[in-house]
Motif scaffolding. Structure first.
Motif, PDB file in Angstrom:
ATOM      1  N   GLY A 191      15.060 -28.913  83.603  1.00 40.81           N
ATOM      2  CA  GLY A 191      15.707 -29.991  84.357  1.00 40.81           C
ATOM      3  C   GLY A 191      16.845 -30.690  83.636  1.00 40.81           C
ATOM      4  N   PHE A 192      16.791 -30.745  82.287  1.00 36.15           N
ATOM      5  CA  PHE A 192      17.835 -31.529  81.599  1.00 36.15           C
ATOM      6  C   PHE A 192      18.662 -30.720  80.591  1.00 36.15           C
ATOM      7  CE2 PHE A 192      14.078 -32.063  79.024  1.00 36.15           C
ATOM      8  CZ  PHE A 192      14.483 -32.317  77.725  1.00 36.15           C
ATOM      9  N   HIS A 193      18.879 -29.455  80.939  1.00 35.18           N
ATOM     10  CA  HIS A 193      19.858 -28.698  80.145  1.00 35.18           C
ATOM     11  C   HIS A 193      21.232 -29.339  80.365  1.00 35.18           C
ATOM     12  CE1 HIS A 193      17.625 -25.397  78.465  1.00 35.18           C
ATOM     13  NE2 HIS A 193      17.097 -25.069  79.627  1.00 35.18           N
ATOM     14  N   THR A 194      22.102 -29.266  79.339  1.00 29.94           N
ATOM     15  CA  THR A 194      23.486 -29.679  79.576  1.00 29.94           C
ATOM     16  C   THR A 194      24.025 -28.814  80.720  1.00 29.94           C
ATOM     17  OG1 THR A 194      24.243 -28.083  77.928  1.00 29.94           O
ATOM     18  CG2 THR A 194      23.983 -30.354  77.184  1.00 29.94           C
ATOM     19  N   CYS A 195      24.863 -29.334  81.597  1.00 30.92           N
ATOM     20  CA  CYS A 195      25.586 -30.582  81.460  1.00 30.92           C
ATOM     21  C   CYS A 195      25.213 -31.525  82.602  1.00 30.92           C
ATOM     22  CB  CYS A 195      27.080 -30.300  81.485  1.00 30.92           C
ATOM     23  SG  CYS A 195      27.629 -29.111  80.223  1.00 30.92           S
ATOM     24  N   VAL A 196      23.882 -31.640  82.901  1.00 32.55           N
ATOM     25  CA  VAL A 196      23.483 -32.485  84.037  1.00 32.55           C
ATOM     26  C   VAL A 196      23.794 -33.962  83.774  1.00 32.55           C
ATOM     27  CG1 VAL A 196      21.695 -30.944  84.948  1.00 32.55           C
ATOM     28  CG2 VAL A 196      21.092 -32.629  83.225  1.00 32.55           C
TER      29      VAL A 196
ATOM     30  N   GLU B 211      17.387 -24.437  67.088  1.00 28.65           N
ATOM     31  CA  GLU B 211      16.384 -24.837  68.081  1.00 28.65           C
ATOM     32  C   GLU B 211      16.043 -23.618  68.945  1.00 28.65           C
ATOM     33  OE1 GLU B 211      16.252 -28.898  69.737  1.00 28.65           O
ATOM     34  OE2 GLU B 211      18.312 -29.032  69.033  1.00 28.65           O
ATOM     35  N   SER B 212      14.869 -23.680  69.580  1.00 28.25           N
ATOM     36  CA  SER B 212      14.413 -22.480  70.291  1.00 28.25           C
ATOM     37  C   SER B 212      14.801 -22.481  71.771  1.00 28.25           C
ATOM     38  CB  SER B 212      12.894 -22.363  70.163  1.00 28.25           C
ATOM     39  OG  SER B 212      12.321 -23.535  70.691  1.00 28.25           O
ATOM     40  N   VAL B 213      15.526 -23.523  72.204  1.00 31.78           N
ATOM     41  CA  VAL B 213      15.909 -23.609  73.622  1.00 31.78           C
ATOM     42  C   VAL B 213      17.416 -23.794  73.741  1.00 31.78           C
ATOM     43  CG1 VAL B 213      13.694 -24.529  74.437  1.00 31.78           C
ATOM     44  CG2 VAL B 213      15.462 -26.101  73.629  1.00 31.78           C
ATOM     45  N   ALA B 214      17.934 -23.445  74.925  1.00 37.36           N
ATOM     46  CA  ALA B 214      19.372 -23.606  75.187  1.00 37.36           C
ATOM     47  C   ALA B 214      19.743 -25.092  75.140  1.00 37.36           C
ATOM     48  CB  ALA B 214      19.695 -23.016  76.561  1.00 37.36           C
ATOM     49  N   PRO B 215      21.028 -25.406  74.886  1.00 39.90           N
ATOM     50  CA  PRO B 215      21.446 -26.812  74.775  1.00 39.90           C
ATOM     51  C   PRO B 215      20.932 -27.696  75.910  1.00 39.90           C
ATOM     52  CG  PRO B 215      23.271 -25.380  74.191  1.00 39.90           C
ATOM     53  CD  PRO B 215      22.160 -24.480  74.657  1.00 39.90           C
ATOM     54  N   TYR B 216      20.486 -28.876  75.531  1.00 33.70           N
ATOM     55  CA  TYR B 216      19.952 -29.831  76.510  1.00 33.70           C
ATOM     56  C   TYR B 216      20.508 -31.227  76.215  1.00 33.70           C
ATOM     57  CZ  TYR B 216      16.809 -30.618  72.557  1.00 33.70           C
ATOM     58  OH  TYR B 216      16.316 -30.877  71.294  1.00 33.70           O
ATOM     59  N   GLU B 217      20.304 -32.131  77.177  1.00 34.64           N
ATOM     60  CA  GLU B 217      20.792 -33.508  77.052  1.00 34.64           C
ATOM     61  C   GLU B 217      19.853 -34.260  76.109  1.00 34.64           C
ATOM     62  OE1 GLU B 217      23.575 -34.464  78.317  1.00 34.64           O
ATOM     63  OE2 GLU B 217      23.997 -33.085  79.970  1.00 34.64           O
ATOM     64  N   ARG B 218      20.213 -34.305  74.843  1.00 34.53           N
ATOM     65  CA  ARG B 218      19.331 -34.911  73.825  1.00 34.53           C
ATOM     66  C   ARG B 218      18.949 -36.360  74.162  1.00 34.53           C
ATOM     67  NH1 ARG B 218      18.335 -32.405  69.423  1.00 34.53           N
ATOM     68  NH2 ARG B 218      20.170 -31.102  69.629  1.00 34.53           N
ATOM     69  N   PRO B 219      19.871 -37.178  74.736  1.00 32.57           N
ATOM     70  CA  PRO B 219      19.492 -38.558  75.033  1.00 32.57           C
ATOM     71  C   PRO B 219      18.243 -38.692  75.893  1.00 32.57           C
ATOM     72  CG  PRO B 219      21.877 -38.358  75.130  1.00 32.57           C
ATOM     73  CD  PRO B 219      21.331 -36.952  74.952  1.00 32.57           C
ATOM     74  N   ALA B 220      17.924 -37.692  76.699  1.00 26.64           N
ATOM     75  CA  ALA B 220      16.727 -37.776  77.559  1.00 26.64           C
ATOM     76  C   ALA B 220      15.435 -37.883  76.741  1.00 26.64           C
ATOM     77  CB  ALA B 220      16.655 -36.545  78.467  1.00 26.64           C
ATOM     78  N   LEU B 221      15.501 -37.447  75.473  1.00 23.44           N
ATOM     79  CA  LEU B 221      14.270 -37.391  74.669  1.00 23.44           C
ATOM     80  C   LEU B 221      13.668 -38.764  74.391  1.00 23.44           C
ATOM     81  CD1 LEU B 221      15.129 -34.654  72.019  1.00 23.44           C
ATOM     82  CD2 LEU B 221      13.934 -34.389  74.209  1.00 23.44           C
TER      83      LEU B 221
ATOM     84  N   LYS C 158      24.143 -27.173  85.578  1.00 17.59           N
ATOM     85  CA  LYS C 158      23.009 -27.118  84.634  1.00 17.59           C
ATOM     86  C   LYS C 158      23.051 -25.740  83.972  1.00 17.59           C
ATOM     87  CE  LYS C 158      18.825 -26.887  86.303  1.00 17.59           C
ATOM     88  NZ  LYS C 158      17.719 -27.391  87.089  1.00 17.59           N
ATOM     89  N   LEU C 159      23.291 -25.738  82.656  1.00 15.30           N
ATOM     90  CA  LEU C 159      23.469 -24.468  81.960  1.00 15.30           C
ATOM     91  C   LEU C 159      22.119 -23.940  81.456  1.00 15.30           C
ATOM     92  CD1 LEU C 159      26.687 -25.226  79.837  1.00 15.30           C
ATOM     93  CD2 LEU C 159      26.445 -24.946  82.302  1.00 15.30           C
ATOM     94  N   THR C 160      21.454 -23.194  82.298  1.00 11.70           N
ATOM     95  CA  THR C 160      20.171 -22.589  81.915  1.00 11.70           C
ATOM     96  C   THR C 160      20.448 -21.332  81.074  1.00 11.70           C
ATOM     97  OG1 THR C 160      20.217 -21.209  83.870  1.00 11.70           O
ATOM     98  CG2 THR C 160      19.126 -23.348  84.101  1.00 11.70           C
ATOM     99  N   PRO C 161      19.427 -20.794  80.422  1.00  7.19           N
ATOM    100  CA  PRO C 161      19.656 -19.546  79.665  1.00  7.19           C
ATOM    101  C   PRO C 161      20.304 -18.472  80.534  1.00  7.19           C
ATOM    102  CG  PRO C 161      17.521 -20.470  79.126  1.00  7.19           C
ATOM    103  CD  PRO C 161      18.079 -21.321  80.233  1.00  7.19           C
TER     104      PRO C 161
END
Ligand SMILES: Cc1cc2nc3c(=O)[nH]c(=O)nc-3n(C[C@H](O)[C@H](O)[C@H](O)COP(=O)(O)OP(=O)(O)OC[C@H]3O[C@@H](n4cnc5c(N)ncnc54)[C@H](O)[C@@H]3O)c2cc1C
Length: 219
Positions: A76-81, A39-49, A87-90
């Motif tokens: 806003g919804f990168h892990t581990c919010v 994926e092209s973005v840092a890990p995010y909270e997939r359930p938000a999708l 919030k683990l941003t790049p």
């Protein structure tokens, strides 16, 4: 090109994001950990999708203000919010010396030599390998139908899928949608389509939605 790390995580999803946070809590040193994700973005909270991400902008912003949620858009919804953690941003990965290799697929692994080959032709060696490649949606082609690439066919697994669905809902307000699948994601998706003013039919093999979660299954 060849790079070496002590720990390599294949997959940049929910597990990878939460693992990265735990690694830092345990004191991983700069340059020891690498995450490789297609994926092209840092890990995010997939359930938000299938939830906030699919809501119309007005409702999304209202809920965000009312409940003090971060808006359901990156960053806003990168892990581990999801666990009320950092919030683990790049930038967070950079500051903690964790290498994020994004938009890159691991094509093969030689576990005897502890070596990975990526889609960019890079060789990456490791001491410890963590496989966090998750799951994927069944493609139409796997059930004998063609047409996955059509503009009006959407999957719901990753950010790119959800972004395409949001675009389609914007273009088709008042139109008809068919949701294939009656599990949690299908139900949440159908609800979001209705909120986006679409007429929805659901198709699933059981006699009711979320059949596997009926109370009788608990006995
Ligand atoms: C729309 C949606 C809603 C959901 N809602 C909920 C919910 O409400 N509650 C809940 O508990 N769970 C929910 N889930 C499930 C939850 O998101 C998953 O259980 C969770 O994402 C699993 O985390 P993971 O890290 O194992 O896999 P994933 O998050 O799927 O991450 C796997 C990652 O590995 C990458 N990858 C795969 N192969 C390779 C490769 N060869 N090279 C490089 N990268 C690779 C993938 O692109 C992906 O980024 C939902 C899932 C979806 C899709």
């Amino acid at each position: 090109m060849e790079r070496s790390f002590v720990y390599v995580i294949i997959g940049g999803g929910v597990a990878a994001g939460y693992a990265a946070l735990e690694f830092t809590k345990k004191g991983v040193s700069h340059g020891e950990l690498c995450i490789i994700s297609d994926e092209s973005v840092a890990p995010y909270e997939r359930p938000a999708l299938s939830k906030g991400f699919l809501l119309p902008e007005g409702i999304r912003l209202e809920l965000s203000v009312a409940f003090s949620f971060p808006p359901a858009r990156l960053p806003g919804f990168h892990t581990c919010v999801g666990a009320n953690e950092e919030k683990l941003t790049p930038n967070w990965y950079k500051e903690h010396g964790i290498e994020l290799i994004l938009g890159t697929r691991v094509e093969s692994a030689d576990v005897r030599r502890k070596t990975l080959l990526t889609s960019t032709g890079e060789t990456i060696t490791y001491k410890f390998l963590i496989i966090a490649t998750g799951a994927r949606a069944t493609r139409l082609e796997e059930i004998g139908i063609t047409g996955s690439d059509a503009e009006n066919v959407c999957y719901l697994r990753d950010l790119a899928d959800a972004t395409k669905l949001v675009t389609m809902m914007g273009k088709c307000t008042g139109g008809n949608a068919i949701v294939i699948g009656g599990g949690y994601i299908g139900i949440e998706c159908a609800a979001s389509l209705v909120i986006n003013k679409m007429h929805v039919s659901m198709v699933f093999p059981g006699s009711y939605c979320s059949k596997h979660f009926q109370p009788s299954c608990l006995h």
